[in-house]
Scaffold this motif. Structure first.
Motif, mmCIF file in Angstrom:
data_model
loop_
_atom_site.group_PDB
_atom_site.id
_atom_site.type_symbol
_atom_site.label_atom_id
_atom_site.label_comp_id
_atom_site.label_asym_id
_atom_site.label_seq_id
_atom_site.Cartn_x
_atom_site.Cartn_y
_atom_site.Cartn_z
ATOM 1 N N GLY A 188 0.821 -1.205 0.000
ATOM 2 C CA GLY A 188 0.000 0.000 0.000
ATOM 3 C C GLY A 188 0.857 1.258 0.000
ATOM 4 O O GLY A 188 1.677 1.461 0.897
ATOM 5 N N LEU A 189 0.680 2.095 -1.009
ATOM 6 C CA LEU A 189 1.433 3.343 -1.128
ATOM 7 C C LEU A 189 0.471 4.515 -1.278
ATOM 8 O O LEU A 189 -0.677 4.347 -1.690
ATOM 9 C CB LEU A 189 2.371 3.298 -2.338
ATOM 10 C CG LEU A 189 3.413 2.175 -2.384
ATOM 11 C CD1 LEU A 189 4.197 2.243 -3.689
ATOM 12 C CD2 LEU A 189 4.355 2.252 -1.195
ATOM 13 N N VAL A 190 0.966 5.695 -0.938
ATOM 14 C CA VAL A 190 0.181 6.915 -1.127
ATOM 15 C C VAL A 190 0.877 7.790 -2.162
ATOM 16 O O VAL A 190 2.102 7.737 -2.324
ATOM 17 C CB VAL A 190 -0.002 7.692 0.200
ATOM 18 C CG1 VAL A 190 -0.865 6.897 1.163
ATOM 19 C CG2 VAL A 190 1.340 8.033 0.840
ATOM 20 N N HIS A 191 0.097 8.597 -2.850
ATOM 21 C CA HIS A 191 0.616 9.451 -3.921
ATOM 22 C C HIS A 191 0.517 10.904 -3.485
ATOM 23 O O HIS A 191 -0.546 11.360 -3.053
ATOM 24 C CB HIS A 191 -0.202 9.235 -5.198
ATOM 25 C CG HIS A 191 0.385 9.869 -6.412
ATOM 26 N ND1 HIS A 191 -0.018 11.097 -6.889
ATOM 27 C CD2 HIS A 191 1.374 9.450 -7.247
ATOM 28 C CE1 HIS A 191 0.678 11.395 -7.976
ATOM 29 N NE2 HIS A 191 1.527 10.427 -8.216
ATOM 30 N N TRP A 197 5.024 8.411 -5.502
ATOM 31 C CA TRP A 197 4.441 7.402 -4.620
ATOM 32 C C TRP A 197 5.367 7.235 -3.426
ATOM 33 O O TRP A 197 6.587 7.155 -3.580
ATOM 34 C CB TRP A 197 4.274 6.071 -5.354
ATOM 35 C CG TRP A 197 3.184 6.113 -6.374
ATOM 36 C CD1 TRP A 197 3.320 6.326 -7.715
ATOM 37 C CD2 TRP A 197 1.781 5.964 -6.130
ATOM 38 N NE1 TRP A 197 2.089 6.327 -8.330
ATOM 39 C CE2 TRP A 197 1.125 6.096 -7.376
ATOM 40 C CE3 TRP A 197 1.014 5.727 -4.990
ATOM 41 C CZ2 TRP A 197 -0.262 6.004 -7.506
ATOM 42 C CZ3 TRP A 197 -0.367 5.630 -5.116
ATOM 43 C CH2 TRP A 197 -0.993 5.769 -6.361
ATOM 44 N N THR A 198 4.791 7.204 -2.231
ATOM 45 C CA THR A 198 5.605 7.154 -1.026
ATOM 46 C C THR A 198 4.872 6.369 0.061
ATOM 47 O O THR A 198 3.843 5.738 -0.202
ATOM 48 C CB THR A 198 5.960 8.584 -0.566
ATOM 49 O OG1 THR A 198 6.892 8.520 0.509
ATOM 50 C CG2 THR A 198 4.721 9.363 -0.153
ATOM 51 N N LEU A 271 -1.640 14.892 -0.184
ATOM 52 C CA LEU A 271 -1.794 13.618 -0.879
ATOM 53 C C LEU A 271 -3.023 13.657 -1.778
ATOM 54 O O LEU A 271 -4.012 14.312 -1.461
ATOM 55 C CB LEU A 271 -1.942 12.472 0.130
ATOM 56 C CG LEU A 271 -0.783 12.256 1.109
ATOM 57 C CD1 LEU A 271 -1.143 11.176 2.119
ATOM 58 C CD2 LEU A 271 0.501 11.895 0.380
ATOM 59 N N ASP A 272 -2.934 12.928 -2.886
ATOM 60 C CA ASP A 272 -4.088 12.904 -3.784
ATOM 61 C C ASP A 272 -4.457 11.498 -4.245
ATOM 62 O O ASP A 272 -5.280 11.332 -5.144
ATOM 63 C CB ASP A 272 -3.854 13.811 -4.997
ATOM 64 C CG ASP A 272 -2.610 13.419 -5.793
ATOM 65 O OD1 ASP A 272 -2.069 12.312 -5.574
ATOM 66 O OD2 ASP A 272 -2.171 14.223 -6.639
ATOM 67 N N GLY A 273 -3.855 10.470 -3.632
ATOM 68 C CA GLY A 273 -4.205 9.115 -4.034
ATOM 69 C C GLY A 273 -3.590 8.073 -3.118
ATOM 70 O O GLY A 273 -2.610 8.336 -2.416
ATOM 71 N N ALA A 274 -4.178 6.876 -3.120
ATOM 72 C CA ALA A 274 -3.647 5.744 -2.354
ATOM 73 C C ALA A 274 -4.130 4.468 -3.028
ATOM 74 O O ALA A 274 -5.298 4.378 -3.423
ATOM 75 C CB ALA A 274 -4.125 5.793 -0.903
#
Length: 312
Positions: A188-191, A197-198, A271-274
């Motif tokens: 699972g990563l977040v954008h 991606w981080t 953040l804008d995504g995951a």
């Protein structure tokens, strides 16, 4: 160039006019409406100005990227929501960040984009506008890896380094979360709004256990109940806040496991995504350099555990 500086000034005036109009605020202007405002301002403030291509291109790009840029501003200046920043300052930031992040760096080098925005702030903004704009753009510039830094002057290169021992420290906890779905291991990563991606992370309050704080932070940010398995490492970096100045951020990262469920990202200016990724997809992602070793270590741990479990 003088003509481009004038163009930026007139673009700023057009954006100010648009942003100031109550019936237009928050709406998406059509290209025709934007061009009409800019044409009128060019005629009024720069009669006889012939090279208007740059001005029209810039204002259209600013409006096209406005939503993304506003999210970046909120991340770089978390104490200043967009509607609390003065109309002049927020539109200067929109111009500067659009050129810094989405412009042609051969045409407008990053340092030129920043310096031009600071000059606009000094000319049209308030007493502290130049400092504020410099702080926000400087923070974003460092976040994207300081492109073009090798071209700065020797004087700049020889500046005294920051004494991190004197900076206030902020502790954060983060985790690379993995799960299993239909026999496959997913990560699972977040954008973030800078396009990377981080790993999900959050602040650890004073006196709080880092593992407990990390569990709470990830629950809040991506909605997962995680079980921490092992520490992956620590990163630290100097962050710049436009009002509070520099601070040292220390991030402790863990490997964590959770049951599979869709990731639900908390609304955030940064953040804008995951989403979940299979390991094979990760090399194709845009990931910060200091995060890559953590992912590699996590994969080694997971593979080692899998081999141990398979032994009789």
């Amino acid at each position: 160039m003088a003509n481009r500086h004038l163009s930026r000034s007139i673009v700023l005036q057009a954006l100010f006019e648009w942003d100031f109009m109550p019936d237009k605020k928050g709406s998406n202007p059509t290209p025709e409406e934007v061009r009409d405002v800019l044409k009128r301002n060019l005629k009024e403030f720069a009669p006889g100005f012939e090279d208007d291509t740059f001005a029209f291109s810039l204002i259209e790009q600013v409006l096209k990227k406005r939503a993304t840029v506003d999210e970046i501003i909120e991340k770089a200046a978390p104490d200043w929501p967009i509607d609390r920043i003065s109309i002049i300052d927020r539109n200067i930031l929109r111009i500067g960040l659009t050129e810094l992040l989405f412009g042609d760096r051969k045409e407008v080098p990053p340092k030129v984009a920043i310096n031009e925005a600071i000059e606009l702030a000094k000319t049209f903004g308030g007493e502290n506008s130049g400092k504020f704009v410099n702080g926000v753009l400087g923070a974003v510039y460092k976040e994207i890896g300081e492109p073009g830094k090798e071209q700065i002057s020797k004087k700049k290169k020889n500046e005294e380094p920051v004494d991190i021992s004197k900076l206030p420290v902020e502790t954060l906890g983060g985790a690379l979360v993995y799960s299993k779905k239909e026999g496959n291991i997913l990560f699972g990563l977040v954008h973030d709004v800078f396009g990377y991606w981080t790993l999900s992370k959050g602040k650890i309050t004073f006196g709080e256990n880092v593992e407990d704080g990390t569990i709470k932070a990830l629950k809040k940010e991506i909605g997962l109940d995680i079980k921490i398995e092992e520490k992956l490492g620590e990163n630290e970096y100097v962050a710049s806040h436009p009002e509070k100045g520099k601070s040292l951020k220390k991030v402790v990262y863990f490997l964590a496991k959770s049951d599979y469920k869709e990731l639900v990202l908390e609304k955030s200016g940064g953040l804008d995504g995951a989403r979940w990724f299979e390991l094979s997809a990760i090399p194709e992602l845009r990931i910060y350099n200091d995060i890559i070793p953590l992912i590699s270590k996590a994969v080694e741990i997971i593979n080692s555990d899998a081999k141990s479990e398979s032994r009789p």
